[in-house]
Motif scaffolding. Structure first.
Motif, PDB file in Angstrom:
ATOM      1  N   GLU A  55       0.846  -1.435   0.075  1.00 31.16           N
ATOM      2  CA  GLU A  55       0.144   0.138   0.046  1.00 31.16           C
ATOM      3  C   GLU A  55       0.910   1.329   0.046  1.00 31.16           C
ATOM      4  O   GLU A  55       1.943   1.102   0.266  1.00 31.16           O
ATOM      5  CB  GLU A  55      -0.931   0.091   1.054  1.00 31.16           C
ATOM      6  CG  GLU A  55      -1.831  -1.138   1.352  1.00 31.16           C
ATOM      7  CD  GLU A  55      -1.281  -2.369   1.933  1.00 31.16           C
ATOM      8  OE1 GLU A  55      -0.732  -2.339   2.969  1.00 31.16           O
ATOM      9  OE2 GLU A  55      -1.720  -3.476   1.234  1.00 31.16           O
ATOM     10  N   ALA A  59       1.054   5.321   6.048  1.00 29.57           N
ATOM     11  CA  ALA A  59       1.167   4.657   7.634  1.00 29.57           C
ATOM     12  C   ALA A  59       2.576   5.166   7.990  1.00 29.57           C
ATOM     13  O   ALA A  59       3.439   5.258   7.215  1.00 29.57           O
ATOM     14  CB  ALA A  59       1.059   3.263   7.688  1.00 29.57           C
ATOM     15  N   ASP A  60       2.771   5.351   9.248  1.00 30.77           N
ATOM     16  CA  ASP A  60       4.020   5.656   9.700  1.00 30.77           C
ATOM     17  C   ASP A  60       4.755   4.109   9.838  1.00 30.77           C
ATOM     18  O   ASP A  60       4.245   3.345   9.553  1.00 30.77           O
ATOM     19  CB  ASP A  60       3.923   6.423  11.101  1.00 30.77           C
ATOM     20  CG  ASP A  60       3.260   5.436  12.312  1.00 30.77           C
ATOM     21  OD1 ASP A  60       3.379   3.925  12.123  1.00 30.77           O
ATOM     22  OD2 ASP A  60       2.702   5.990  13.257  1.00 30.77           O
ATOM     23  N   ARG A  79       6.258   2.699  12.143  1.00 25.05           N
ATOM     24  CA  ARG A  79       5.914   1.456  13.213  1.00 25.05           C
ATOM     25  C   ARG A  79       4.412   0.798  12.610  1.00 25.05           C
ATOM     26  O   ARG A  79       4.670  -0.523  13.089  1.00 25.05           O
ATOM     27  CB  ARG A  79       5.445   2.128  14.483  1.00 25.05           C
ATOM     28  CG  ARG A  79       6.707   2.878  15.222  1.00 25.05           C
ATOM     29  CD  ARG A  79       6.401   3.359  16.523  1.00 25.05           C
ATOM     30  NE  ARG A  79       7.425   4.017  17.141  1.00 25.05           N
ATOM     31  CZ  ARG A  79       7.398   5.181  18.055  1.00 25.05           C
ATOM     32  NH1 ARG A  79       6.162   5.580  18.607  1.00 25.05           N
ATOM     33  NH2 ARG A  79       8.503   5.509  18.612  1.00 25.05           N
ATOM     34  N   THR A  80       3.807   1.297  12.295  1.00 27.01           N
ATOM     35  CA  THR A  80       2.610   0.852  11.515  1.00 27.01           C
ATOM     36  C   THR A  80       2.828  -0.524  10.505  1.00 27.01           C
ATOM     37  O   THR A  80       2.479  -1.513  10.544  1.00 27.01           O
ATOM     38  CB  THR A  80       1.608   1.669  11.134  1.00 27.01           C
ATOM     39  OG1 THR A  80       1.106   2.445  12.197  1.00 27.01           O
ATOM     40  CG2 THR A  80       0.089   0.900  10.420  1.00 27.01           C
ATOM     41  N   VAL A  81       3.807   0.023   9.661  1.00 23.45           N
ATOM     42  CA  VAL A  81       4.367  -0.624   8.394  1.00 23.45           C
ATOM     43  C   VAL A  81       4.861  -1.971   9.147  1.00 23.45           C
ATOM     44  O   VAL A  81       4.926  -3.100   8.882  1.00 23.45           O
ATOM     45  CB  VAL A  81       5.024  -0.154   7.393  1.00 23.45           C
ATOM     46  CG1 VAL A  81       5.861  -0.961   6.715  1.00 23.45           C
ATOM     47  CG2 VAL A  81       4.264   0.931   6.677  1.00 23.45           C
ATOM     48  N   ARG A  82       5.904  -1.769  10.238  1.00 22.51           N
ATOM     49  CA  ARG A  82       6.697  -2.638  10.825  1.00 22.51           C
ATOM     50  C   ARG A  82       5.861  -3.722  11.225  1.00 22.51           C
ATOM     51  O   ARG A  82       5.864  -4.941  11.212  1.00 22.51           O
ATOM     52  CB  ARG A  82       7.806  -2.206  11.893  1.00 22.51           C
ATOM     53  CG  ARG A  82       8.457  -3.201  12.409  1.00 22.51           C
ATOM     54  CD  ARG A  82       9.677  -2.723  13.255  1.00 22.51           C
ATOM     55  NE  ARG A  82      10.484  -3.413  13.898  1.00 22.51           N
ATOM     56  CZ  ARG A  82      10.611  -4.054  15.006  1.00 22.51           C
ATOM     57  NH1 ARG A  82       9.333  -3.925  15.801  1.00 22.51           N
ATOM     58  NH2 ARG A  82      11.348  -4.902  15.258  1.00 22.51           N
ATOM     59  N   ARG A  83       4.639  -3.400  11.999  1.00 23.02           N
ATOM     60  CA  ARG A  83       3.877  -4.150  12.912  1.00 23.02           C
ATOM     61  C   ARG A  83       3.000  -5.202  11.869  1.00 23.02           C
ATOM     62  O   ARG A  83       2.755  -6.244  12.210  1.00 23.02           O
ATOM     63  CB  ARG A  83       2.992  -3.360  13.776  1.00 23.02           C
ATOM     64  CG  ARG A  83       3.036  -3.366  14.915  1.00 23.02           C
ATOM     65  CD  ARG A  83       2.025  -2.744  15.907  1.00 23.02           C
ATOM     66  NE  ARG A  83       1.750  -1.401  15.210  1.00 23.02           N
ATOM     67  CZ  ARG A  83       1.659  -0.202  15.841  1.00 23.02           C
ATOM     68  NH1 ARG A  83       1.686  -0.081  16.863  1.00 23.02           N
ATOM     69  NH2 ARG A  83       1.753   0.768  15.077  1.00 23.02           N
ATOM     70  N   GLN A  84       2.578  -4.440  10.811  1.00 22.97           N
ATOM     71  CA  GLN A  84       1.818  -5.054   9.885  1.00 22.97           C
ATOM     72  C   GLN A  84       2.781  -6.270   9.123  1.00 22.97           C
ATOM     73  O   GLN A  84       2.421  -7.335   8.991  1.00 22.97           O
ATOM     74  CB  GLN A  84       1.436  -4.162   8.732  1.00 22.97           C
ATOM     75  CG  GLN A  84       0.478  -3.268   8.836  1.00 22.97           C
ATOM     76  CD  GLN A  84      -0.095  -2.480   7.884  1.00 22.97           C
ATOM     77  OE1 GLN A  84       1.004  -1.905   6.897  1.00 22.97           O
ATOM     78  NE2 GLN A  84      -1.183  -1.575   7.949  1.00 22.97           N
TER      79      GLN A  84
END
Length: 186
Positions: A167, A171-172, A174-179
């Motif tokens: 996508e 997103a920041d 941290r969000t990408v890393r979590r995903q």
């Protein structure tokens, strides 16, 4: 950490042997300029500690310049065969593995060189060591990484890249890393 070691085996090609040596070296290629890792002479792909290796014919391209300016030619042989590469651990151990697994191919190649005597396992090993020149500068892409580690890390990168969300980067981090972590754990 496993150190990488370079080797540079250089020998003078015997007079009149260049053409047959070029033909022999060509048999190692799957296509022009690309060695087949399973070639019959020295199957580079069978050596787990070998990062890379190449054979190259080296000639003096300045002789025409010297002749054009009427300068004397230095006393250097017209053609050298160089066998260069890099391996995990000590070079001597890699040479021993080369001789053990591909001694006959090495003998066929280096038989084109002046003074070659690889009539036995020990003589071939000694000849390689005697013709291994010191390396003045060496580049290591992944210091301390074995061939196996490099290959495993490359596969991991490919898997992670293929499964990474594509996508837009709204997103920041941290969000990408979590995903990504959630996707990998799934």
């Amino acid at each position: 950490m496993t150190p990488q070691s370079p080797f540079t085996v250089v020998a003078v090609v015997a007079p009149g042997r260049e053409a047959s040596l070029r033909l022999l070296l060509d048999t190692m290629n799957g296509r022009p300029g690309m060695a087949d890792p399973e070639n019959a002479l020295l199957p580079f792909g069978f050596f787990e500690r070998l990062h890379f290796a190449r054979f190259a014919l080296l000639d003096d391209a300045t002789t025409a310049d010297l002749e054009a300016f009427g300068l004397p030619w230095p006393k250097v042989p017209p053609l050298y065969l160089a066998f260069v590469g890099e391996c995990d651990g000590p070079v001597q151990a890699q040479f021993e593995e080369f001789v053990e697994k591909a001694g006959s191919g090495l003998r066929r190649i280096f038989a084109h060189c002046e003074g070659f005597d690889g009539s036995s396992h020990a003589r071939l090993l000694a000849w390689l060591a005697a013709h291994d020149l010191p390396v003045g500068a060496n580049y290591v892409n992944r210091i301390g990484r074995t061939v196996r580690q490099v290959l495993e890390e490359s596969e991991l990168q490919k898997l992670l890249s293929a499964s990474a969300p594509r996508e837009p980067a709204a997103a920041d981090a941290r969000t990408v890393r979590r995903q990504l972590l959630a996707h990998v754990k799934a």
